[in-house]
Every structure is written in C-alpha cells, then in structure tokens.
Design an enzyme around this catalytic site. Structure first.
Site, short mmCIF file in Angstrom:
data_model
loop_
_atom_site.label_atom_id
_atom_site.label_comp_id
_atom_site.label_asym_id
_atom_site.label_seq_id
_atom_site.Cartn_x
_atom_site.Cartn_y
_atom_site.Cartn_z
CB THR A 176 -8.23 -26.41 -27.53
OG1 THR A 176 -6.98 -26.92 -27.97
CG2 THR A 176 -9.34 -27.37 -27.89
CG ASP A 207 -5.68 -32.42 -25.17
OD1 ASP A 207 -4.94 -31.74 -25.92
OD2 ASP A 207 -6.53 -31.92 -24.42
CB THR A 227 -7.91 -25.90 -23.29
OG1 THR A 227 -7.02 -25.12 -24.12
CG2 THR A 227 -8.14 -25.16 -21.99
#
Ligand code: ASP
Length: 315
Positions: A176, A207, A227
């Site tokens: 991410t 998340d 991440t």
C-alpha cells in the site's frame, strides 16, 4: 522496483536502520510515504508543498503517481486482482480539520484517492463501498476503465493453478502507499490507497480505507499510516493507536514501535505477519517501525528525498 531520482533533489538510500529516524523540530514542510514507490510519490507531493500548497493537495497528488503506474502491482491501475479476477481498490484521505473520505471495494476507477476526496467534498458521508462508490465516481465525472493489466492477469492465471491462498502477507505481495504531509502552514493531512492483498476473497476490505486503521490524522498531534496485513491493523486500530501514542508524548518512531508491540503481543507468533507504520508529528519529526525487516519509507524534507529502512521488531 526502480527508484526515481528527484530532479534537483538528492536521493539518499544509505541510512542505517538503527539511526533514529526522527529529525529536528519545526521541520516543515515534510512528506513521508511507504515503500520504494514513495520516492516518485513524494516528488509529486513536494512540488506542491515547496510552493506553499496544502498538505491535502500534496498527499492526493502524491499517491496518484503509484495509482497510475502499472508497474506498481499493489496500488491502483495494474494492481493484483482478487481471487475471482476483479481489481478492487481501497483508499482514504483525511485533512487537518479531521474531514475524511473513503472508498472501498471500488472497481474500474484508476484514482480511488480522488474519489475519496470527492466523498468529503461532494457527499454527506465518510465512506462509500462497491457499486455505490462506483456510481458516485461516475456521477462525479470519473472515467470507467479496465484496471486489470495483462501482467496482473497472467499472474492471476498462474496463481489459479494451485489457488493456494496464504493469508499471511509477506513483504513481497502487498505494498500500500500511505502518505503523510505537514505543509508550510503547519497543517497535516494523509492519504492511503491500495489494491489490497493479492488474491483476497471478493469483497474483502483491508485496513487501508478505514479511518483509524490504515490512516489517521489529528492536526493537534500528528498523523500515521499503515501497511501490511490489514486484518492485524484493523484489530488494533493501528494508525489511531500511533497518533494516540504521540499524544501521550512519544516521538513518532516510538509511537510506531508501541503499535507494533501491541500487534506482537496479541499474536502467538508473528512469523508470518508483516505490518509497518509511519508517523509524523506536528513538529515535522517523523519515524517508522515494522514487525519484520524489509519495510522502508521515503522522506522528503528541505532539499532531499530519500529512502529509510525502518527498524523492526524481528531483527
Ligand atoms: N494493508 C493492505 C491490506 O491489507 C495491504 C498492504 O499494505 O499492502 O489491504
């Protein structure tokens, strides 16, 4: 992934993981972001910050770079699909007024971060998901595109041969981009965007689009992003926890370390779990920390943009 050197700025990659990652006080503007792809993303954000632009504009523009890059297989266009072959994107953005917008399981739109910003500006809500998020994006003028590149389709076809899903994320199959910025006006904002875990179940949300988990900003205190294995970050409200640690006086690196410690303590073993946090405080000090070695983040301040290897729990 190839690093992009900044025009006019000095990329450095030789920081020791064990040097303190926090710089001096009153350090602004500054932008930090996760992983190697943070370097070109920071460069874009820095173009805005160095001209006294806002942190919100900077983080949106910054993360759009990996979102549009088909070589980045974990964010936006070219991201790995879920197990059914659908590229589904998650993103959120939060500004200094604690306004936030988020989209999850969004298909066909290359820049989910910009849709998330539109959720703030053009909707009465914080979060839109799936078909509703797509409809909203189309209503806002975003273009419908095929995000599954040939390369990602091929990898998915290969994966399907065994269809062996390892929910434990290793440091290769995620990445991410979370980005945090403090602008020259002293305001903080953050953005987080991802295609999520490769080969996830269709409908799985990690998340990254969840305010408090993948991202949290409190303009009084600081900002954090996460991440790694999203399920673990959600369970601990990871980014919110990091910001609350800073509120209690921790420097950013210590705040990240304590959030990592919380995850470690809640699991019998973290052998197959990677989570990394980054944080910046109101003074522009920054830091990061991860469970496993291998997590890095990019920092751009004054005149250089560089990668820092985060210290880790497991050495
Ligand atoms: N946190 C993301 C997720 O679980 C994955 C990642 O950071 O690469 O969806």
């Amino acid at each position: 992934m190839k690093l992009t050197a900044l025009g006019g700025l000095t990329p450095l990659t030789n920081w020791s993981p064990h040097l303190p990652t926090t710089s001096g006080k009153n350090n602004k503007p500054v932008v930090i972001s996760t992983w190697n792809h943070g370097i070109p993303a920071n460069e874009e954000a820095w173009n805005i910050l160095s001209r006294k632009g806002t942190a919100l504009d900077a983080v949106e523009a910054g993360v759009r770079i990996p979102e549009a890059d088909p070589e980045v297989r974990t964010v936006g266009y070219g991201g790995y699909p879920d197990r059914d072959g659908f590229v589904t994107l998650d993103a959120c953005i939060m500004d200094e007024k604690e306004q936030c917008g988020s989209v999850a399981a969004l298909q066909h739109i290359k820049h989910p971060i910009s849709v998330a910003r539109k959720v703030i500006e053009e909707s009465p809500h914080v979060m839109l998901v799936g078909e509703g998020a797509l409809q909203f994006a189309l209503d806002q003028g975003f273009e419908k595109e095929n995000l599954l590149t040939e390369a990602s389709r091929k990898d998915w076809e290969e994966w399907k041969e065994d269809a062996d899903y390892q929910p434990e994320i290793n440091i290769e199959n995620h990445d991410t981009i979370g980005m945090l910025a403090l602008d020259s006006h002293g305001n903080l904002s953050g953005a987080c965007t991802t295609s999520g875990a490769a080969w996830k179940m269709h409908g799985r949300v990690g998340d990254s689009p969840l305010i408090g988990a993948g991202l949290f900003v409190d303009n009084e205190v600081g900002a954090a992003a996460a991440t790694g294995l999203g399920e673990e970050v959600i369970r601990t409200c990871g980014s919110h926890l990091v910001v609350e640690n800073m509120r209690r006086g921790d420097d950013p690196e210590t705040a990240c370390k304590k959030a990592v410690q919380r995850i470690v303590e809640k699991n019998e073993s973290v052998n197959n779990i990677q989570v990394g946090f980054i944080a910046v405080n109101k003074q522009g000090q920054f830091g990061g920390y991860s469970i496993q070695q291998g997590f890095n983040f990019a920092v751009c301040e004054s005149d250089n943009n560089r990668l820092i290897d985060a210290p880790s729990w497991v050495s």
